[in-house]
Write an enzyme that holds these catalytic residues in place. Structure first.
Site, short mmCIF file in Angstrom:
data_model
loop_
_atom_site.label_atom_id
_atom_site.label_comp_id
_atom_site.label_asym_id
_atom_site.label_seq_id
_atom_site.Cartn_x
_atom_site.Cartn_y
_atom_site.Cartn_z
N ALA A 175 0.88 -1.10 0.39
CA ALA A 175 -0.29 0.46 0.02
C ALA A 175 0.66 1.12 0.59
O ALA A 175 0.54 2.60 -0.66
CB ALA A 175 -0.85 -0.14 1.28
N ASP A 198 1.69 -9.44 -9.44
CA ASP A 198 2.10 -9.74 -11.06
C ASP A 198 1.42 -8.54 -11.71
O ASP A 198 1.87 -8.23 -13.05
CB ASP A 198 0.84 -10.82 -10.90
CG ASP A 198 2.02 -12.61 -10.76
OD1 ASP A 198 3.07 -12.47 -10.08
OD2 ASP A 198 1.14 -13.14 -10.00
#
Length: 297
Positions: free
Chosen positions: A216, A245
């Site tokens: 985050a 990914d």
């Protein structure tokens, strides 16, 4: 349209949701069972394709029902599968995942992924030569990772090495990568560093430029100078699976726009991906991504 070649794993994830983990020898009734297309290579290929890239995947599946389903799913995303081998005497890779009490237990069986070879990489040279960026991870044999790094370097193509699952690698190999994309834990393992070493210090002594993901908090990147921080994007988190990914895929797709822009867009794509359930299920398409990013200012 960027041309991205992904070299990596293709798995079927077998996911069981349970009220708790079973004790040894215990049979426990689960709550739900899902089969989900996965594998870091396949995930990154799907994310790149949805972000508008022309994507080719190099990997392997077994000659089994999972292999057929995985192949069809990737083809549906418009990914070129000319260099995805079908291994006749082998099953497809699987990840058996039990989710309970907010945690998960995972057992990965590489199966066909373990059959990706340097020779297969060499046979794909013409495809790699057309790439704007090459992505490779470490869920395939290390000799295939090395072959990708060496061939990409020889062709003058930027190879992005996502060192996951992490393990120490020869410095010579790392020097062949245009960028390394670890998290803090993976970078420490990659450089055989102690867990207490500061990640900014590790970034500076890395033999290749580092784009380090921080969840985050966004990402840090360094390409010759001091590390630079790209802040993350605020969003309600539904499922963080596949965020890494998606980050790597977006970095490859937008790399031609320059590293600072590519890192910012990679952070944005990763943030948007966690707003939906599932790894591939949360990966955004280009129109959705552009609309959302424009609102962020």
């Amino acid at each position: 349209m960027a041309r991205v070649v992904v070299v990596g794993s293709i798995n079927m994830d077998l996911v069981t949701l349970a009220p708790r983990f079973a004790a040894p020898g215990e049979t426990l009734l689960g709550e739900r069972f899902l089969t989900v297309h996965g594998g870091k290579g396949a995930n990154q290929a799907v994310a790149a394709a949805r972000l508008g890239a022309d994507v080719a995947l190099i990997g392997a599946v077994g000659d089994d029902a999972f292999g057929m389903q995985l192949h069809a799913g990737l083809a549906h995303e418009g990914i070129s599968l000319d260099h995805v081998a079908r291994i006749a005497d082998c099953g497809s890779g699987t990840a058996s995942i039990t989710v309970a009490e907010g945690e998960n237990h995972i057992i990965v069986v590489p199966a066909a992924n373990a059959r990706v070879t340097p020779a297969q990489i060499e046979r794909a040279q013409a495809t790699l030569a057309k790439a704007d960026a090459i992505l490779v991870q470490m869920e395939i044999p290390l000799e295939a990772v090395e072959a990708t790094l060496r061939l990409g370097h020889r062709l003058g193509k930027p190879v992005i090495l996502n060192p996951a699952p992490a393990q120490p690698l020869p410095i010579e190999w790392l020097k062949l990568a245009r960028y390394l994309t670890p998290n803090q834990h993976e970078l420490a393992i990659l450089l055989s560093a102690g867990p207490a070493e500061d990640f900014l210090t590790l970034m500076q002594r890395s033999p290749a430029p580092v784009v380090l993901t921080r969840g985050a908090e966004g990402a840090w990147y360094r390409d010759g100078g001091e590390p630079v921080h790209q802040e993350g994007f605020q969003i309600d988190v539904v499922d963080s699976t596949g965020a890494g990914d998606t980050f790597n895929a977006a970095l490859a797709v937008f790399l031609h726009e320059g590293l600072p822009i590519a890192v910012r867009k990679a952070c944005a794509a990763a943030a948007l991906s966690v707003s939906k359930l599932g790894a591939q299920g949360g990966m955004p398409r280009l129109d959705e991504f552009n609309t959302w990013l424009a609102r962020q200012g």
